[in-house]
Design a protein around this motif. Structure first.
Motif, PDB file in Angstrom:
ATOM      1  N   MET A 112      -1.164  20.490  -0.393  1.00 10.23           N
ATOM      2  CA  MET A 112      -0.637  19.731   0.747  1.00 10.23           C
ATOM      3  C   MET A 112      -0.843  18.232   0.554  1.00 10.23           C
ATOM      4  SD  MET A 112       0.810  19.726   3.707  1.00 10.23           S
ATOM      5  CE  MET A 112       0.975  18.711   5.158  1.00 10.23           C
ATOM      6  N   ILE A 113      -2.061  17.861   0.137  1.00 15.94           N
ATOM      7  CA  ILE A 113      -2.346  16.434  -0.055  1.00 15.94           C
ATOM      8  C   ILE A 113      -1.512  15.880  -1.199  1.00 15.94           C
ATOM      9  CG2 ILE A 113      -4.124  14.774  -0.732  1.00 15.94           C
ATOM     10  CD1 ILE A 113      -6.157  16.457   0.757  1.00 15.94           C
ATOM     11  N   ASP A 114      -1.394  16.664  -2.288  1.00 17.38           N
ATOM     12  CA  ASP A 114      -0.588  16.208  -3.426  1.00 17.38           C
ATOM     13  C   ASP A 114       0.869  16.040  -3.008  1.00 17.38           C
ATOM     14  OD1 ASP A 114      -0.463  15.822  -6.445  1.00 17.38           O
ATOM     15  OD2 ASP A 114       1.099  17.327  -6.121  1.00 17.38           O
ATOM     16  N   TRP A 115       1.388  16.977  -2.207  1.00 15.28           N
ATOM     17  CA  TRP A 115       2.771  16.874  -1.718  1.00 15.28           C
ATOM     18  C   TRP A 115       2.948  15.624  -0.859  1.00 15.28           C
ATOM     19  CZ3 TRP A 115       4.410  17.058   3.471  1.00 15.28           C
ATOM     20  CH2 TRP A 115       5.794  17.104   3.658  1.00 15.28           C
ATOM     21  N   LEU A 116       1.963  15.351   0.006  1.00 15.95           N
ATOM     22  CA  LEU A 116       2.042  14.205   0.906  1.00 15.95           C
ATOM     23  C   LEU A 116       2.044  12.891   0.147  1.00 15.95           C
ATOM     24  CD1 LEU A 116       1.998  13.626   4.031  1.00 15.95           C
ATOM     25  CD2 LEU A 116      -0.453  13.192   3.765  1.00 15.95           C
ATOM     26  N   GLN A 117       1.269  12.838  -0.950  1.00 19.59           N
ATOM     27  CA  GLN A 117       1.067  11.573  -1.645  1.00 19.59           C
ATOM     28  C   GLN A 117       2.058  11.314  -2.778  1.00 19.59           C
ATOM     29  OE1 GLN A 117      -3.013  11.720  -2.937  1.00 19.59           O
ATOM     30  NE2 GLN A 117      -3.845  11.319  -0.880  1.00 19.59           N
ATOM     31  N   HIS A 118       2.707  12.382  -3.289  1.00 18.79           N
ATOM     32  CA  HIS A 118       3.503  12.176  -4.492  1.00 18.79           C
ATOM     33  C   HIS A 118       4.954  12.638  -4.403  1.00 18.79           C
ATOM     34  CE1 HIS A 118      -0.735  12.317  -6.034  1.00 18.79           C
ATOM     35  NE2 HIS A 118      -0.308  11.202  -6.602  1.00 18.79           N
ATOM     36  N   SER A 119       5.299  13.424  -3.414  1.00 13.56           N
ATOM     37  CA  SER A 119       6.689  13.863  -3.295  1.00 13.56           C
ATOM     38  C   SER A 119       7.454  12.959  -2.340  1.00 13.56           C
ATOM     39  CB  SER A 119       6.747  15.310  -2.785  1.00 13.56           C
ATOM     40  OG  SER A 119       6.346  15.375  -1.426  1.00 13.56           O
ATOM     41  N   THR A 120       8.769  12.901  -2.531  1.00 14.38           N
ATOM     42  CA  THR A 120       9.605  12.089  -1.638  1.00 14.38           C
ATOM     43  C   THR A 120       9.498  12.585  -0.202  1.00 14.38           C
ATOM     44  OG1 THR A 120      11.174  11.564  -3.407  1.00 14.38           O
ATOM     45  CG2 THR A 120      11.956  11.346  -1.150  1.00 14.38           C
ATOM     46  N   GLY A 121       9.554  13.913  -0.018  1.00 17.91           N
ATOM     47  CA  GLY A 121       9.443  14.467   1.328  1.00 17.91           C
ATOM     48  C   GLY A 121       8.114  14.148   1.984  1.00 17.91           C
ATOM     49  N   GLY A 122       7.039  14.230   1.189  1.00 21.93           N
ATOM     50  CA  GLY A 122       5.721  13.929   1.733  1.00 21.93           C
ATOM     51  C   GLY A 122       5.577  12.465   2.122  1.00 21.93           C
ATOM     52  N   LEU A 123       6.084  11.583   1.271  1.00 23.96           N
ATOM     53  CA  LEU A 123       6.000  10.153   1.565  1.00 23.96           C
ATOM     54  C   LEU A 123       6.839   9.785   2.786  1.00 23.96           C
ATOM     55  CD1 LEU A 123       6.127   8.738  -2.079  1.00 23.96           C
ATOM     56  CD2 LEU A 123       4.171   8.649  -0.515  1.00 23.96           C
ATOM     57  N   LEU A 124       8.013  10.406   2.913  1.00 25.79           N
ATOM     58  CA  LEU A 124       8.843  10.157   4.096  1.00 25.79           C
ATOM     59  C   LEU A 124       8.155  10.675   5.356  1.00 25.79           C
ATOM     60  CD1 LEU A 124      12.402  11.017   2.741  1.00 25.79           C
ATOM     61  CD2 LEU A 124      11.478   8.753   3.223  1.00 25.79           C
ATOM     62  N   PHE A 137       1.156  -4.163   6.676  1.00 32.45           N
ATOM     63  CA  PHE A 137       1.699  -2.817   6.801  1.00 32.45           C
ATOM     64  C   PHE A 137       2.844  -2.625   5.805  1.00 32.45           C
ATOM     65  CE2 PHE A 137       4.525   0.192   9.319  1.00 32.45           C
ATOM     66  CZ  PHE A 137       3.793   1.315   9.001  1.00 32.45           C
ATOM     67  N   GLY A 138       3.689  -3.641   5.672  1.00 33.62           N
ATOM     68  CA  GLY A 138       4.777  -3.566   4.707  1.00 33.62           C
ATOM     69  C   GLY A 138       4.272  -3.484   3.279  1.00 33.62           C
ATOM     70  N   ALA A 139       3.194  -4.223   2.965  1.00 30.67           N
ATOM     71  CA  ALA A 139       2.615  -4.173   1.627  1.00 30.67           C
ATOM     72  C   ALA A 139       2.067  -2.781   1.320  1.00 30.67           C
ATOM     73  CB  ALA A 139       1.509  -5.221   1.506  1.00 30.67           C
ATOM     74  N   VAL A 140       1.486  -2.138   2.315  1.00 36.13           N
ATOM     75  CA  VAL A 140       0.985  -0.775   2.146  1.00 36.13           C
ATOM     76  C   VAL A 140       2.143   0.176   1.860  1.00 36.13           C
ATOM     77  CG1 VAL A 140      -0.057   1.189   3.372  1.00 36.13           C
ATOM     78  CG2 VAL A 140      -1.112  -1.072   3.507  1.00 36.13           C
ATOM     79  N   LEU A 141       3.223   0.044   2.626  1.00 36.70           N
ATOM     80  CA  LEU A 141       4.379   0.917   2.417  1.00 36.70           C
ATOM     81  C   LEU A 141       4.945   0.761   1.006  1.00 36.70           C
ATOM     82  CD1 LEU A 141       6.301   0.532   5.811  1.00 36.70           C
ATOM     83  CD2 LEU A 141       4.737   2.351   5.113  1.00 36.70           C
ATOM     84  N   SER A 142       4.899  -0.464   0.511  1.00 37.75           N
ATOM     85  CA  SER A 142       5.394  -0.712  -0.842  1.00 37.75           C
ATOM     86  C   SER A 142       4.449  -0.132  -1.890  1.00 37.75           C
ATOM     87  CB  SER A 142       5.565  -2.218  -1.066  1.00 37.75           C
ATOM     88  OG  SER A 142       6.006  -2.490  -2.372  1.00 37.75           O
ATOM     89  N   ALA A 143       3.140  -0.375  -1.735  1.00 38.15           N
ATOM     90  CA  ALA A 143       2.149   0.070  -2.729  1.00 38.15           C
ATOM     91  C   ALA A 143       2.028   1.583  -2.795  1.00 38.15           C
ATOM     92  CB  ALA A 143       0.785  -0.555  -2.412  1.00 38.15           C
ATOM     93  N   THR A 144       2.237   2.254  -1.682  1.00 40.31           N
ATOM     94  CA  THR A 144       2.116   3.719  -1.657  1.00 40.31           C
ATOM     95  C   THR A 144       3.342   4.428  -2.197  1.00 40.31           C
ATOM     96  OG1 THR A 144       2.962   3.752   0.611  1.00 40.31           O
ATOM     97  CG2 THR A 144       0.563   3.701   0.339  1.00 40.31           C
ATOM     98  N   GLY A 145       4.433   3.698  -2.363  1.00 41.98           N
ATOM     99  CA  GLY A 145       5.669   4.326  -2.800  1.00 41.98           C
ATOM    100  C   GLY A 145       6.543   4.791  -1.660  1.00 41.98           C
TER     101      GLY A 145
END
Length: 460
Positions: free
Chosen positions: A1-13, A331-339
């Motif tokens: 679940m954590i890997d999906w949240l952090q690395h998949s497009t669906g998780g990041l969205l 907040f915008g910088a975080v969104l960029s750095a996290t992908g």
């Protein structure tokens, strides 16, 4: 679940959607100050995305490379001086009586029958150097006088003024919204001024001339009894119209000269160097503030102590504004750095929605949900910026995207917006009347401003 949240497009969205939802709940439900909410949500989002703590906040020995400091510092270094100087310029023009001189001259020039158009032009011109609410506070008494003398609905006079003030506040530097968006998307302010005017003026005509002439014939609103004042005519003690107009024009002309001088003048020439120097927004506004301080202040009897007190009073409200912009940039910088930003961009591309349309829709949603135009702009800018980094957009196109974001940030002003209550209070409108007039005006201004930006985006 954590890997999906952090690395998949669906998780990041999903993470992006949850973070924005939490932000809105904090601001709307728990009345948290927006800048505090933005910092908290930015930190939580970064942690949830798995970013190292050192990347987020740095270390005890060094914090300058952290997202927190770079997010705040990057944008504030760009806009703090511009917003502060613009605020000072507006305060001096207001204190000197420049607004009354300008509006009085327009009313005399256009005559009683065209007084509504004169009020609209006053809002456009005086709206450049002053904040929206200050423009209302200063010019509302003149609206009362013009409406009483004209014997027609107050809406025919106040709505054109409000449209002018709102258009410049949303689209034209040195106002915080367009300046912040320009900083986030790395756009020259000269292009923002040009595209903001090209898109904003037709929008103002529809919202501030066509709509008031229609609604003013269907709703007869009288001047509130408690607002009846004397004619407050010009006593000859104010500054000249030419002087006021020239001081307002100085920073805009210099910034435009700097922008287009770099294109038209020979590179590395003395003329190009001068244009670049005086056209730097902070330098252009410093020149304008010095001229205003001398011509409208010192030369008209104001002491240095009085100018200092005026500056201190004018700058006090700016602090919270800068904090909101800085936190939004973090907040915008975080969104960029996290992908997350790239995931949003990829999804938009896959869905076929143009970036300019996505920027407008996101900004509209944030505005409707929490009411603050500034929060809507800085949050949308942070979400959209990663998708623009390598897309090859020109400065003109980026400026049009900024206009789209700014247009979305003013749509459908309603009860969660402070401007809604200022308009209702100052012009004696009920909540229902304000929704039928001011809310509709803002929506027309927003939609038509975006439509102009979208059309131009297909051409430039």
């Amino acid at each position: 679940m954590i890997d999906w949240l952090q690395h998949s497009t669906g998780g990041l969205l999903t993470l992006a959607a949850v973070s924005i939802a939490v932000l809105l709940v904090m601001i709307i439900r728990f009345k948290t100050e927006p800048f505090i909410a933005l910092i908290i949500v930015g930190l939580l989002t970064a942690l949830a995305a798995g970013l190292p703590v050192g990347t987020i906040v740095g270390t005890a020995q060094k914090t300058s490379d952290s997202l927190l400091e770079k997010g705040f510092g990057g944008i504030l270094g760009h806009i703090a001086a511009i917003i502060g100087l613009g605020t000072l310029l507006g305060a001096i023009l207001e204190k000197s009586g420049g607004a009354r001189v300008l509006t009085g001259a327009l009313l005399r020039a256009f005559g009683e029958k065209r007084a509504p158009l004169a009020m609209g032009l006053a809002g456009l011109i005086f709206g450049v150097p002053v904040f929206f609410d200050i423009g209302i506070f200063v010019l509302a008494p003149l609206v009362y006088v013009a409406a009483r003398q004209g014997g027609r609905s107050l809406l025919l006079y106040c709505l054109p003024l409000l449209a002018g003030l709102s258009m410049t506040h949303a689209f034209i530097p040195p106002h915080p919204g367009p300046v912040a968006a320009a900083g986030l998307l790395h756009v020259d302010l000269g292009w923002i001024i040009l595209m903001g005017a090209v898109c904003g003026l037709p929008a103002w005509f529809l919202a501030g001339v066509v709509f008031p002439s229609w609604i003013g014939k269907r709703m007869n609103i009288e001047v509130p009894a408690e607002m009846i004042v004397g004619d407050d005519g010009e006593d000859g003690s104010g500054p000249s119209l030419g002087l006021v107009s020239a001081i307002i024009a100085v920073p805009l002309v210099l910034i435009l000269a700097g922008t287009f001088g770099s294109i038209w003048l020979p590179k590395n020439s003395a003329a190009a160097g001068v244009a670049a120097f005086v056209g730097t927004p902070a330098v252009a506004l410093t020149i304008a503030v010095l001229l205003a301080s001398w011509l409208l202040g010192t030369r008209r009897g104001m002491t240095g102590k009085e100018l200092s007190a005026l500056s201190a009073a004018a700058l006090r409200p700016v602090a919270m504004l800068l904090l909101v912009v800085g936190a939004g940039a973090f907040f915008g910088a975080v969104l960029s750095a996290t992908g997350i930003g790239k995931a949003v961009a990829d999804s938009l591309q896959a869905g076929g929605l143009p970036v300019i349309a996505a920027a407008y829709v996101i900004s509209c949603g944030l505005r409707l949900a929490q009411g603050s135009a500034t929060v809507a702009i800085v949050t949308t800018g942070g979400i959209i910026a990663p998708s623009l980094a390598d897309a090859g957009y020109s400065q003109a196109q980026l400026a049009l995207i900024v206009v789209a974001i700014a247009a979305g940030s003013i749509i459908a002003s309603h009860v969660n917006d402070g401007g809604f209550w200022i308009v209702s209070r100052y012009f004696g409108l009920t909540v229902g009347e304000t929704l039928k007039t001011w809310t509709v005006l803002e929506t027309i201004l927003s939609v038509s401003g975006f439509a102009m930006a979208a059309i131009l985006m297909a051409i430039v």
